[in-house]
Design an enzyme around this catalytic site. Structure first.
Site, PDB file in Angstrom:
ATOM      1  N   ALA A  65       0.837  -1.183   0.072  1.00  0.00           N
ATOM      2  CA  ALA A  65      -0.007  -0.051   0.016  1.00  0.00           C
ATOM      3  C   ALA A  65       0.827   1.316   0.017  1.00  0.00           C
ATOM      4  O   ALA A  65       2.019   1.201   0.188  1.00  0.00           O
ATOM      5  CB  ALA A  65      -0.836  -0.226   1.402  1.00  0.00           C
ATOM      6  N   GLY A 104       0.312  -4.874   0.823  1.00  0.00           N
ATOM      7  CA  GLY A 104      -0.745  -4.842   0.040  1.00  0.00           C
ATOM      8  C   GLY A 104      -0.550  -5.461  -1.445  1.00  0.00           C
ATOM      9  O   GLY A 104      -1.188  -6.027  -2.259  1.00  0.00           O
ATOM     10  N   GLU A 107      -1.200  -8.926  -1.041  1.00  0.00           N
ATOM     11  CA  GLU A 107      -2.418  -9.273  -0.784  1.00  0.00           C
ATOM     12  C   GLU A 107      -3.250  -9.201  -2.225  1.00  0.00           C
ATOM     13  O   GLU A 107      -4.170  -9.999  -2.623  1.00  0.00           O
ATOM     14  CB  GLU A 107      -3.166  -8.144   0.133  1.00  0.00           C
ATOM     15  CG  GLU A 107      -2.720  -8.282   1.662  1.00  0.00           C
ATOM     16  CD  GLU A 107      -3.258  -7.348   2.428  1.00  0.00           C
ATOM     17  OE1 GLU A 107      -2.860  -6.035   2.003  1.00  0.00           O
ATOM     18  OE2 GLU A 107      -3.976  -7.691   3.263  1.00  0.00           O
ATOM     19  N   GLU A 127       3.548  -5.683   7.179  1.00  0.00           N
ATOM     20  CA  GLU A 127       2.878  -4.732   7.936  1.00  0.00           C
ATOM     21  C   GLU A 127       3.142  -4.376   9.305  1.00  0.00           C
ATOM     22  O   GLU A 127       3.222  -3.393   9.998  1.00  0.00           O
ATOM     23  CB  GLU A 127       1.195  -4.764   7.614  1.00  0.00           C
ATOM     24  CG  GLU A 127       0.691  -4.603   6.247  1.00  0.00           C
ATOM     25  CD  GLU A 127       0.919  -5.699   5.493  1.00  0.00           C
ATOM     26  OE1 GLU A 127       1.364  -6.754   5.744  1.00  0.00           O
ATOM     27  OE2 GLU A 127       0.184  -5.597   4.205  1.00  0.00           O
TER      28      GLU A 127
END
Ligand code: COA
Length: 688
Positions: A65, A104, A107, A127
């Site tokens: 992210a 992310g 993911e 994370e």
């Protein structure tokens, strides 16, 4: 950045290819998220498209992210929805991973139906290192692909795994050696030709057998209790996974998102994100750019084979550089080489290094008693003891022997680098490279920029730090630079507290309770209380000197503030009696200190000194001071560093606290406090 700039939608027969190109690391910012959703929609809207490939251009697959967006209100499309959109696609989605698929990024990959990866690729959910949990399905999809225990390990520790392991675990379907883009197309064509069924990760459950077994989670927490001390995120991750892996997928995702948002808005994640960017910011120096000339560093010479010298030699050797180690006496040289040999053997026996690499590393070392051997070195680092005359003498000699464009560096931890540079005819080539002990392990490298150091030398030193995997921070010349100047303030405060009535053991307990690996008295014992002390020059005016006079010179002699029994520290009644007598002699009536007061007195003067360092321009940014203490002194990362922590405490509270303890707050600290500002805002306002 507009959508057009970050992606291309290409066609190769029946296969559509979405190529993301958003430098530097293809972070999943809003434009990238929009591009992914758009690609799925286009692929599904067009009957002639039978499958979609998602891949990235540039140095890496999605690195996660966009961490910079975490401080702002999130904007749609949200990442969990993007991942769900990919997974829900009626046309098969194949993704191709190179570089690092992190957070992310992984993911997104797990939302795709098939994953192929370059052999050198790495993937993980880091994370937790930013004080977060995955927030886009990572806690739910990873266990479905690799099993509960492995997923727990990867998510709560955050360490990435290599592509080969990922293949074994079932996280990727194919490893690719050659052209990844071609391989992705070939894979997609095969999926279409063979009519392979779409495999949605959320619907897999054959690896979730352990999900309801509470013992797995309890054991994991118990095993890692020490590692997770002080941290919010690992416990939150374990708790979430324990509660949600048996729930319907939708509900689990909802709870994961709540857990993610809670951590994201909490103080630890803010501090850890600050630490992440502070480390990268520290490498940026105004006036140094890509076009600043650099010197080539291949051969390094180190003067002095003591603890520092041999540690520094190892740091370079292990990064593939050749090192000449210079000593004045055979005995010292042998000892230094012995230390290096021992470390290399240990690395081999622990499996961290192959025998072959160890041999090559040994071959790159040239020990010598002949000073003139520095002549072909590109960089020479002096690492002898802290005496100005000795250092100047060495630099005078270096001036004579070193080639004209060699960098001449000193590893001094306190002395004036301008004075050292003044002993040469080429002060522009002189710089401070302050390593921390053990130099082959500690990450920090304080780079001391003297008045005449050239930009070329400074830029080369910054690049060099990266080569030897150190975290560099540039400091100006002053007593102790950034790190030791703050340490010194804490030392003075420690003495003041001991005299006023605090016990050394309470000081250590409180400082360690805050999260430092060791309190000030244990650090003193470890470093040796007699650093710079001799019986002849002892004034007997400090507790530290009194301990030395009692021959309690620290851990190396088995006694200091503590008694060391089998290397383990134990409180010493003798020391407490001595301190008591010392107070009486000084006419001090001891008083008691609350833990809160001790902590304030240990921390606030350091923050104050940091503000002075900024005022004087010794550090470029408050965040640089944070990086120094995070990487050089073990400051608890989840509080962001001394200056970030000052912001969290509130600068007005720090000012009031300093005044109460009789310290004059720095003008900058007062100013920021009176404006309701912070060091973070100060850095932002002064960003170059
Ligand atoms: N979001 C925003 N910016 C990011 C980023 C992210 N997730 N990851 C890296 N960057 C930025 C860095 O700040 C740096 O910016 P700068 O050049 O302006 O300083 C740039 O990308 C390059 O990063 P750097 O770390 O210097 O490059 P590298 O090649 O040494 O390492 C990574 C690349 C991806 C391994 C490393 O940046 C990393 O670990 N990133 C974080 C990954 C992560 O935790 N993702 C999960 C987030 S939820």
């Amino acid at each position: 950045m507009s959508e057009e700039l970050v992606s291309r939608f290409e066609r190769d027969g029946e296969i559509a290819v979405c190529v993301i190109d958003s430098p530097p690391v293809n972070a999943l910012g809003k434009a990238v998220r929009l591009a992914l959703v758009d690609a799925v929609e286009q692929a599904n809207a067009d009957d002639s498209i039978k499958a979609l490939v998602v891949r990235c251009d540039g140095r890496t697959y999605f690195a996660g992210a966009d961490v910079r967006e975490f401080g702002r209100p999130p904007e749609p499309p949200y990442l969990p929805d993007v991942v769900n959109t990919l997974e829900a696609s009626a046309k098969p989605v194949i993704t191709a991973i190179h570089g690092t698929a992190l957070g992310g990024g992984l993911e997104v990959a797990m939302g795709c139906h098939f994953r192929i990866a370059a052999k050198a690729a790495k993937m993980g959910l880091p994370e937790v290192t930013l004080g977060l949990m995955p927030g886009a399905g990572g806690t739910q999809r990873l266990p479905r692909l690799v099993g509960v225990a492995k997923a727990l390990d990867m998510i709560a520790h955050g360490a990435p795994i290599g592509a080969a392991e990922a293949r074994e675990l079932g996280l990727v379907d194919e490893l690719v050696e050659g052209d990844l883009a071609e391989a992705a197309l070939a894979f997609a064509r095969r999926v279409v030709a063979e009519g392979l069924p779409i495999r949605r990760t959320s619907q897999l459950d054959d690896k979730l057998g352990d999900a309801g077994n509470s013992a797995i989670f309890d054991d994991f927490l118990a095993r890692n209790a020490k590692k997770f001390r002080g941290l919010d995120a690992p416990a939150a991750i374990v708790d979430l996974m324990r509660r949600t892996l048996t729930l319907p997928f939708e509900e689990a995702l909802k709870q994961e998102r709540e857990g993610f948002l809670k951590l994201r808005d909490g103080p630890q994640s803010k501090a850890l994100r600050h630490a992440f960017f502070a480390e990268r910011e520290a490498t940026k120096i105004p006036a140094i750019g890509k076009d600043t000339p650099r010197l080539k560093i291949e051969k390094v010479a180190i003067i002095g084979a003591g603890t520092m010298g041999s540690g520094i030699a190892l740091a370079f050797l292990q990064s593939g550089l050749s090192v000449t180690l210079v000593e004045v006496a055979q005995e010292g040289l042998d000892r230094g080489v012995g230390t290096i040999e021992k470390t290399l053997s240990r690395n081999v026996s622990s499996g961290r290094m192959t025998e072959d690499t160890a041999r090559k590393t040994r071959d790159s070392l040239t020990p010598t008693l002949d000073f003139s051997k520095v002549a072909d070195a590109d960089l020479i680092i002096e690492a002898v003891f802290e005496l100005m005359e000795v250092k100047q003498d060495i630099f005078r000699k270096l001036d004579q022997y070193a080639k004209p464009d060699a960098i001449l560096a000193t590893n001094t931890s306190y002395l004036d680098v301008n004075e050292i540079a003044g002993a040469t005819s080429r002060p522009e080539q002189v710089i401070g490279l302050h390593f921390f002990s053990p130099a082959n392990i500690m990450k920090l490298l304080e780079i001391v920029r003297a008045d005449k150091t050239s930009l070329t030398v400074l830029a080369t030193a910054l690049d060099l730090a990266k080569t030897i995997r150190k975290v560099p921070v540039v400091a100006g010349v002053c007593f102790g630079f950034i790190g030791n100047r703050l340490l010194n303030v804490r030392r003075v405060e420690t003495e003041a507290l001991l005299l006023a009535g605090a016990s050394p053991y309470d000081l250590d307990r409180v400082v360690e309770g805050f999260g430092m690996p060791m309190g000030p008295c244990r650090i003193g014992d470890l470093a040796g209380l007699d650093l710079g002390w001799t019986r002849e020059n002892s004034t007997g005016n400090t507790v530290k000197e009194r301990l030395c006079e009692m021959d309690r010179r620290g851990m190396k002699v088995g006694a200091g503030f503590y008694d060391y029994v089998d290397g383990k520290p134990q409180e010493s009644p003798v020391v407490l009696e001595m301190i008591d007598a010392f107070r009486k002699e000084k006419g001090v009536t001891p008083r008691s200190f609350s833990d809160e007061e001790i902590l304030e007195r240990m921390l606030y003067p350091m923050m104050n000194e940091g503000a002075k360092i900024l005022e004087e321009g010794i550090a470029l940014r408050a965040s640089d001071i944070d990086v120094v203490w995070l990487f050089g002194y073990g400051w608890p990362r989840w509080t962001g560093g001394p200056m970030f922590h000052a912001d969290a405490v509130g600068l007005d509270k720090v000012v009031a606290g300093l005044e109460k303890m009789g310290h004059e707050p720095a003008a900058l600290l007062r100013k920021l406090a009176s404006e309701g500002s912070s060091f973070v805002e100060y850095d932002r306002a002064n960003a170059k």
